[in-house]
Design an enzyme around this catalytic site. Structure first.
Site, PDB file in Angstrom:
ATOM      1  N   HIS A   1      28.533 -80.148 -49.328  1.00  0.00           N
ATOM      2  CA  HIS A   1      28.814 -81.596 -49.448  1.00  0.00           C
ATOM      3  C   HIS A   1      29.763 -81.929 -50.617  1.00  0.00           C
ATOM      4  CE1 HIS A   1      25.713 -82.036 -52.527  1.00  0.00           C
ATOM      5  NE2 HIS A   1      24.716 -81.992 -51.696  1.00  0.00           N
TER       6      HIS A   1
ATOM      7  N   HIS B   1      10.866 -81.710 -50.211  1.00  0.00           N
ATOM      8  CA  HIS B   1      12.107 -82.466 -50.430  1.00  0.00           C
ATOM      9  C   HIS B   1      12.757 -82.677 -49.070  1.00  0.00           C
ATOM     10  CE1 HIS B   1      15.843 -83.739 -52.135  1.00  0.00           C
ATOM     11  NE2 HIS B   1      16.448 -82.575 -52.200  1.00  0.00           N
TER      12      HIS B   1
ATOM     13  N   GLU C   1      15.988 -83.638 -48.403  1.00  0.00           N
ATOM     14  CA  GLU C   1      17.444 -83.548 -48.210  1.00  0.00           C
ATOM     15  C   GLU C   1      17.714 -82.583 -47.044  1.00  0.00           C
ATOM     16  OE1 GLU C   1      19.806 -83.032 -51.770  1.00  0.00           O
ATOM     17  OE2 GLU C   1      21.634 -83.557 -50.675  1.00  0.00           O
TER      18      GLU C   1
ATOM     19  N   ASP D   1      19.431 -80.083 -46.260  1.00  0.00           N
ATOM     20  CA  ASP D   1      19.488 -78.623 -46.324  1.00  0.00           C
ATOM     21  C   ASP D   1      18.111 -77.975 -46.329  1.00  0.00           C
ATOM     22  OD1 ASP D   1      19.405 -79.928 -48.806  1.00  0.00           O
ATOM     23  OD2 ASP D   1      20.165 -78.211 -49.897  1.00  0.00           O
TER      24      ASP D   1
ATOM     25  N   HIS E   1      15.425 -84.003 -57.564  1.00  0.00           N
ATOM     26  CA  HIS E   1      16.492 -84.905 -57.940  1.00  0.00           C
ATOM     27  C   HIS E   1      16.581 -86.105 -56.999  1.00  0.00           C
ATOM     28  CE1 HIS E   1      19.745 -83.570 -54.956  1.00  0.00           C
ATOM     29  NE2 HIS E   1      18.703 -82.848 -54.663  1.00  0.00           N
TER      30      HIS E   1
ATOM     31  N   ASP F   1      14.646 -77.817 -55.365  1.00  0.00           N
ATOM     32  CA  ASP F   1      16.000 -77.588 -55.888  1.00  0.00           C
ATOM     33  C   ASP F   1      16.012 -77.101 -57.349  1.00  0.00           C
ATOM     34  OD1 ASP F   1      17.769 -78.140 -53.749  1.00  0.00           O
ATOM     35  OD2 ASP F   1      17.481 -80.278 -54.022  1.00  0.00           O
TER      36      ASP F   1
ATOM     37  N   TYR G   1      24.788 -74.991 -61.355  1.00  0.00           N
ATOM     38  CA  TYR G   1      23.889 -75.814 -60.534  1.00  0.00           C
ATOM     39  C   TYR G   1      23.378 -77.013 -61.339  1.00  0.00           C
ATOM     40  CZ  TYR G   1      20.393 -76.604 -56.868  1.00  0.00           C
ATOM     41  OH  TYR G   1      19.655 -77.134 -55.845  1.00  0.00           O
TER      42      TYR G   1
ATOM     43  N   HIS H   1      16.841 -72.637 -53.378  1.00  0.00           N
ATOM     44  CA  HIS H   1      18.171 -72.011 -53.266  1.00  0.00           C
ATOM     45  C   HIS H   1      18.219 -70.789 -54.183  1.00  0.00           C
ATOM     46  CE1 HIS H   1      20.160 -75.345 -51.167  1.00  0.00           C
ATOM     47  NE2 HIS H   1      19.679 -76.184 -52.062  1.00  0.00           N
TER      48      HIS H   1
HETATM   49 FE1  FEO Z   1      18.512 -81.714 -52.790  1.00  0.00          FE
HETATM   50 FE2  FEO Z   1      19.129 -78.446 -51.893  1.00  0.00          FE
HETATM   51  O1  FEO Z   1      18.879 -80.297 -51.661  1.00  0.00           O
END
Ligand code: FEO
Length: 405
Positions: free
Chosen positions: A24, A78, A80, A82, A145, A164, A196, A229
């Site tokens: 993104h 979370h 989001e 991904d 986040h 994250d 990151y 991640h």
């Molecule tokens: Fe906040 Fe890896 O997504």
């Protein structure tokens, strides 16, 4: 990548994205991974899912351990895209599973899926779930986040699923910090952590400090940090915790980053005497040209140095677009504890340096004024001015840095 046991029946069942270079808008030269975890216990529990495009991979990894239809609980730390968009495929196979999620997470989830037939339990900090031999403890981490964010702790294994936080954009055959250090290097892993943090977590330094303090108050002992991640921290999770605390407290190198762009090389020519001036005061300095550097790398370099000099030519009486774009990105990240200045060149009418200072002040950064703005191309006298400004900026940076020692 196949499933990998993390500890005592807890498996990584995620997917590596070796190809992604634009996450993104965020440059990911090392690719990334979408980590999710399967806990084998009386109630089989899946912690997080993956990006939709990788749902078949996580399902294959889960199936290598157990029939996905036997999953009893799905924890969504979370929402989001991904980490959450694979949940539709999971729920098709195990429609009676119970989803554990925060209140805000549930509100977001129902914008993506028809959840009317799903069993959803909203959890908050301190809630626990016994799944057999293991107990899960939920910890809300709003704005770390996203408002929906939470982490999940496995008490018996002293393992924190941190979503994250503490992650890195790395696709690798290595799953753990000790493996990665063997085949790559600690310096590269450290760099990925800073990258990151700088690009995603920079605005949340105060929250990071207060959440780490909350965890300490709860007396939670952490032996493994398993983020959503990149690499899992099992050799030295305290190192990444300390790195986060240091960054949240404003840690930076006592050095300067010159971040600039140029039209006809005049602003570029100013960078050399500026660098010499900085060097004359004993500080290290890196020069970064914006159109030759990915945005996320420029942001990381900005974040690593205590001082930053922004170089911009004037175009149509305002800042050069790539410089304005960079400062807009940085402003959104709400940087703290950094000192800045500006320089640049103009042809028929200036204004860019003034505008750069206005932007730096809006961000609340310490500034060293008035910077240097020159006409057409730097003369010998202009170069001398640049050298002197570089030296003065380095002295100011060193003095400002003492506040953080
Ligand atoms: Fe906040 Fe890896 O997504």
């Amino acid at each position: 990548m196949n499933a990998v046991e993390v500890r005592n029946g807890i498996y990584w069942v995620g997917a590596c994205d070796w190809e992604v270079r634009d996450f993104h808008g965020y440059e990911t030269p090392r690719g990334t991974s979408y980590n999710n975890y399967l806990i084998m216990d009386d109630e089989i529990t899946l912690v997080d899912t993956v990006k939709y495009d990788f749902a078949d991979i996580t399902l294959k990894n889960i199936a290598s351990i157990v029939d996905p239809a036997r999953i009893k609980n799905v924890v969504v730390n979370h929402i989001e895209n991904d980490h959450m968009t694979g949940i539709g495929d999971i729920m098709k196979l195990t429609p009676n599973a119970t989803i554990y999620i925060t209140d805000k997470g549930k509100k977001g989830l129902e914008r993506f899926f028809d959840i009317s037939k799903w069993t959803i339990k909203v959890v908050k900090t301190g809630d626990t779930l016994s799944i057999g031999q293991k107990t899960l403890l939920f910890l809300e981490t709003p704005m770390l986040h996203w408002p929906d964010s939470m982490m999940t702790y496995v008490k018996e294994d002293k393992l924190l699923f941190s979503q994250d936080a503490f992650g890195q954009h790395i696709a690798s055959a290595a799953r753990f910090d000790d493996e990665y250090i063997t085949c790559q290097s600690m310096a590269e892993l450290d760099d990925a952590v800073v990258d990151y943090y700088a690009n995603i977590l920079m605005p949340f330094g105060q929250l990071i400090k207060s959440k780490i303090a909350d965890v300490q108050k709860l007396g939670i002992e952490i032996e493994i940090i398993a983020p959503d991640h990149g690499i899992i921290w099992r050799k030295d999770p305290g190192k990444v915790l300390q790195a986060y605390l240091d960054m949240a407290n404003g840690k930076a190198n006592c050095s300067v980053a010159i971040i600039y762009d140029t039209m006809w090389h005049s602003t570029e020519k100013m960078t050399v005497p500026l660098l010499e001036g900085i060097k004359s005061e004993g500080l290290d300095c890196k020069i970064i040209k914006l159109r030759a550097t990915p945005m996320s790398v420029a942001i990381k370099e900005f974040w690593k140095a205590r001082g930053c000099l922004i170089g911009t030519p004037t175009l149509n009486n305002i800042m050069f677009p790539s410089v304005a774009n960079f400062l807009t990105h940085v402003r959104g990240l709400r940087p703290k504890n950094r000192i800045a200045g500006a320089f640049g060149s103009f042809g028929w009418g200036g204004g860019a340096v003034k505008e750069a200072y206005e932007m730096l002040k809006k961000m609340g950064l310490e500034v060293v004024e008035p910077g240097v703005e020159i006409n057409f191309k730097p003369s010998l006298e202009d170069e001398k001015k640049c050298f002197e400004f570089g030296a003065a900026f380095a002295r100011a940076t060193k003095e400002y840095h003492t506040k953080f020692e």
